[in-house]
Scaffold this motif. Sequence first.
Motif, mmCIF file in Angstrom:
data_model
loop_
_atom_site.group_PDB
_atom_site.id
_atom_site.type_symbol
_atom_site.label_atom_id
_atom_site.label_comp_id
_atom_site.label_asym_id
_atom_site.label_seq_id
_atom_site.Cartn_x
_atom_site.Cartn_y
_atom_site.Cartn_z
ATOM 1 N N ALA A 112 0.828 -1.205 0.000
ATOM 2 C CA ALA A 112 0.000 0.000 0.000
ATOM 3 C C ALA A 112 0.864 1.257 0.000
ATOM 4 O O ALA A 112 0.579 2.234 -0.716
ATOM 5 C CB ALA A 112 -0.919 0.000 1.213
ATOM 6 N N GLU A 113 1.941 1.238 0.783
ATOM 7 C CA GLU A 113 2.840 2.398 0.826
ATOM 8 C C GLU A 113 3.517 2.611 -0.519
ATOM 9 O O GLU A 113 3.600 3.740 -1.014
ATOM 10 C CB GLU A 113 3.876 2.210 1.927
ATOM 11 C CG GLU A 113 4.807 3.400 2.105
ATOM 12 C CD GLU A 113 5.769 3.200 3.248
ATOM 13 O OE1 GLU A 113 6.582 4.119 3.493
ATOM 14 O OE2 GLU A 113 5.738 2.128 3.896
ATOM 15 N N LEU A 114 3.992 1.517 -1.138
ATOM 16 C CA LEU A 114 4.650 1.618 -2.439
ATOM 17 C C LEU A 114 3.678 2.092 -3.516
ATOM 18 O O LEU A 114 4.074 2.780 -4.462
ATOM 19 C CB LEU A 114 5.243 0.268 -2.834
ATOM 20 C CG LEU A 114 6.412 -0.233 -1.973
ATOM 21 C CD1 LEU A 114 6.776 -1.666 -2.352
ATOM 22 C CD2 LEU A 114 7.632 0.684 -2.120
ATOM 23 N N CYS A 115 2.401 1.730 -3.367
ATOM 24 C CA CYS A 115 1.379 2.122 -4.345
ATOM 25 C C CYS A 115 0.683 3.428 -3.953
ATOM 26 O O CYS A 115 -0.269 3.837 -4.620
ATOM 27 C CB CYS A 115 0.340 1.002 -4.486
ATOM 28 S SG CYS A 115 0.991 -0.526 -5.188
ATOM 29 N N MET A 116 1.147 4.044 -2.873
ATOM 30 C CA MET A 116 0.609 5.325 -2.400
ATOM 31 C C MET A 116 -0.890 5.239 -2.124
ATOM 32 O O MET A 116 -1.656 6.161 -2.397
ATOM 33 C CB MET A 116 0.911 6.453 -3.408
ATOM 34 C CG MET A 116 2.393 6.730 -3.558
ATOM 35 S SD MET A 116 2.772 7.955 -4.831
ATOM 36 C CE MET A 116 2.424 7.003 -6.307
ATOM 37 N N CYS A 117 -1.326 4.099 -1.588
ATOM 38 C CA CYS A 117 -2.725 3.921 -1.195
ATOM 39 C C CYS A 117 -2.892 4.362 0.251
ATOM 40 O O CYS A 117 -2.233 3.814 1.150
ATOM 41 C CB CYS A 117 -3.148 2.464 -1.355
ATOM 42 S SG CYS A 117 -4.828 2.125 -0.749
ATOM 43 N N THR A 118 -3.731 5.344 0.479
ATOM 44 C CA THR A 118 -3.953 5.876 1.829
ATOM 45 C C THR A 118 -5.384 5.614 2.319
ATOM 46 O O THR A 118 -5.836 6.254 3.265
ATOM 47 C CB THR A 118 -3.672 7.389 1.844
ATOM 48 O OG1 THR A 118 -4.536 8.036 0.888
ATOM 49 C CG2 THR A 118 -2.218 7.684 1.506
ATOM 50 N N ASN A 119 -6.073 4.699 1.660
ATOM 51 C CA ASN A 119 -7.452 4.374 2.036
ATOM 52 C C ASN A 119 -7.420 3.451 3.253
ATOM 53 O O ASN A 119 -7.468 2.221 3.132
ATOM 54 C CB ASN A 119 -8.168 3.710 0.859
ATOM 55 C CG ASN A 119 -9.652 3.530 1.099
ATOM 56 O OD1 ASN A 119 -10.109 3.471 2.242
ATOM 57 N ND2 ASN A 119 -10.419 3.437 0.032
ATOM 58 N N GLU A 120 -7.370 4.047 4.444
ATOM 59 C CA GLU A 120 -7.201 3.261 5.671
ATOM 60 C C GLU A 120 -8.354 2.295 5.931
ATOM 61 O O GLU A 120 -8.115 1.135 6.288
ATOM 62 C CB GLU A 120 -7.000 4.194 6.864
ATOM 63 C CG GLU A 120 -6.639 3.453 8.142
ATOM 64 C CD GLU A 120 -6.265 4.396 9.266
ATOM 65 O OE1 GLU A 120 -6.191 3.936 10.425
ATOM 66 O OE2 GLU A 120 -6.045 5.588 8.982
ATOM 67 N N PRO A 121 -9.634 2.703 5.756
ATOM 68 C CA PRO A 121 -10.717 1.732 5.981
ATOM 69 C C PRO A 121 -10.609 0.503 5.076
ATOM 70 O O PRO A 121 -10.840 -0.623 5.515
ATOM 71 C CB PRO A 121 -11.978 2.549 5.678
ATOM 72 C CG PRO A 121 -11.585 3.960 5.963
ATOM 73 C CD PRO A 121 -10.164 4.056 5.509
ATOM 74 N N LEU A 122 -10.258 0.716 3.805
ATOM 75 C CA LEU A 122 -10.093 -0.412 2.882
ATOM 76 C C LEU A 122 -8.938 -1.300 3.324
ATOM 77 O O LEU A 122 -9.068 -2.534 3.356
ATOM 78 C CB LEU A 122 -9.858 0.092 1.461
ATOM 79 C CG LEU A 122 -9.488 -0.973 0.418
ATOM 80 C CD1 LEU A 122 -10.604 -2.008 0.282
ATOM 81 C CD2 LEU A 122 -9.186 -0.336 -0.935
ATOM 82 N N LEU A 123 -7.816 -0.701 3.686
ATOM 83 C CA LEU A 123 -6.649 -1.490 4.099
ATOM 84 C C LEU A 123 -6.961 -2.296 5.367
ATOM 85 O O LEU A 123 -6.560 -3.454 5.484
ATOM 86 C CB LEU A 123 -5.451 -0.576 4.333
ATOM 87 C CG LEU A 123 -4.891 0.116 3.082
ATOM 88 C CD1 LEU A 123 -3.796 1.097 3.455
ATOM 89 C CD2 LEU A 123 -4.369 -0.920 2.089
ATOM 90 N N ASN A 124 -7.694 -1.696 6.291
ATOM 91 C CA ASN A 124 -8.061 -2.428 7.514
ATOM 92 C C ASN A 124 -8.971 -3.607 7.187
ATOM 93 O O ASN A 124 -8.847 -4.684 7.782
ATOM 94 C CB ASN A 124 -8.756 -1.491 8.499
ATOM 95 C CG ASN A 124 -7.802 -0.473 9.102
ATOM 96 O OD1 ASN A 124 -6.586 -0.660 9.090
ATOM 97 N ND2 ASN A 124 -8.341 0.611 9.628
ATOM 98 N N ALA A 125 -9.898 -3.405 6.231
ATOM 99 C CA ALA A 125 -10.804 -4.494 5.833
ATOM 100 C C ALA A 125 -10.025 -5.618 5.151
ATOM 101 O O ALA A 125 -10.308 -6.804 5.371
ATOM 102 C CB ALA A 125 -11.895 -3.957 4.909
ATOM 103 N N LEU A 126 -9.039 -5.260 4.321
ATOM 104 C CA LEU A 126 -8.209 -6.278 3.678
ATOM 105 C C LEU A 126 -7.355 -7.012 4.706
ATOM 106 O O LEU A 126 -7.158 -8.234 4.608
ATOM 107 C CB LEU A 126 -7.318 -5.636 2.611
ATOM 108 C CG LEU A 126 -8.041 -5.009 1.414
ATOM 109 C CD1 LEU A 126 -7.047 -4.332 0.475
ATOM 110 C CD2 LEU A 126 -8.855 -6.043 0.651
#
Length: 288
Positions: free
Chosen positions: A62-76
């Motif tokens: 997520a960091e390498l892809c610059m994804c900052t969608n925390e709710p989505l990352l927590n669900a994953l």
Amino acid sequence: MALRANPTLRQRRLGVELRRMREQANLGGSQLARLLGCAPAQITQMETAKTGISVERLYTIAELCMCTNEPLLNALADIITDRAKPGWWEEYRGVLPTDFLDVAELEGHARELTSFAMAFVPGLLQTQSYANALFTKGLLPLPPQEIDLRTTFRMRRQDVVRSGKTPYSALLHEAALRSQYGGGTVLCDQLTSLVEDSEHPGISIRVVPFEVVGFPLPSEELAHMAGPVPELDTIQADASYGSHLFDSPAQLGRYRATLERIGSIALSETESQDFIRSIMKEMQDRND
């Protein structure tokens, strides 16, 4: 690490979201592999759910892809760390088509369920005799033991809404209430069951009458399974050519809007109860 032979639907969805995350960052698989210090084949295996990943690696990607969608990352991350025992549908793996298991898995993990049916009463509300009649009258003839197996599986799927675990909103076109797949008696029993289900606190049933005009209705039977976050929602569309699952943002947006428009023209819950009862009385008078 041995590759998974039969990844579950949730594991496959995790892989899809990893690929989507990478593509949104305009990174190729080989590029991401270099940044992670792994072989390109490992990226493919992660994105096709042939192998699992750790929560730490998820957040690194997520960091390498610059994804900052925390709710989505927590669900994953919850999908990764879920160590619950396999769902009841796994008992049928290798016995029933994978499509059946995928739908049951989606329903079992859904936060909320919504459906629209035009040709027949949706599976989550079918009586056993109605479901049996549908499988008997299908386009492809099935042996009796296969019909019984599919009917039993469909009845077990209903536990998710009948138990009150998951709120369910069913939108039914009048055509679905009048089609006599198993004859008048089977349909009357099915309509009676619908009225009873409509009184369940976790089930909402609303009808779209024939008299509604000027509104384009979809040709598919639709089901919306709400995930822990909107990005993990799934749409199931059933048509004569088969059943398909959709999860891209564009497809989710289109079908969500369709279900909202149908909901805007459907009768209220109380009006729908009265409407279903009127069809029951009409059929009973006709058969007297």
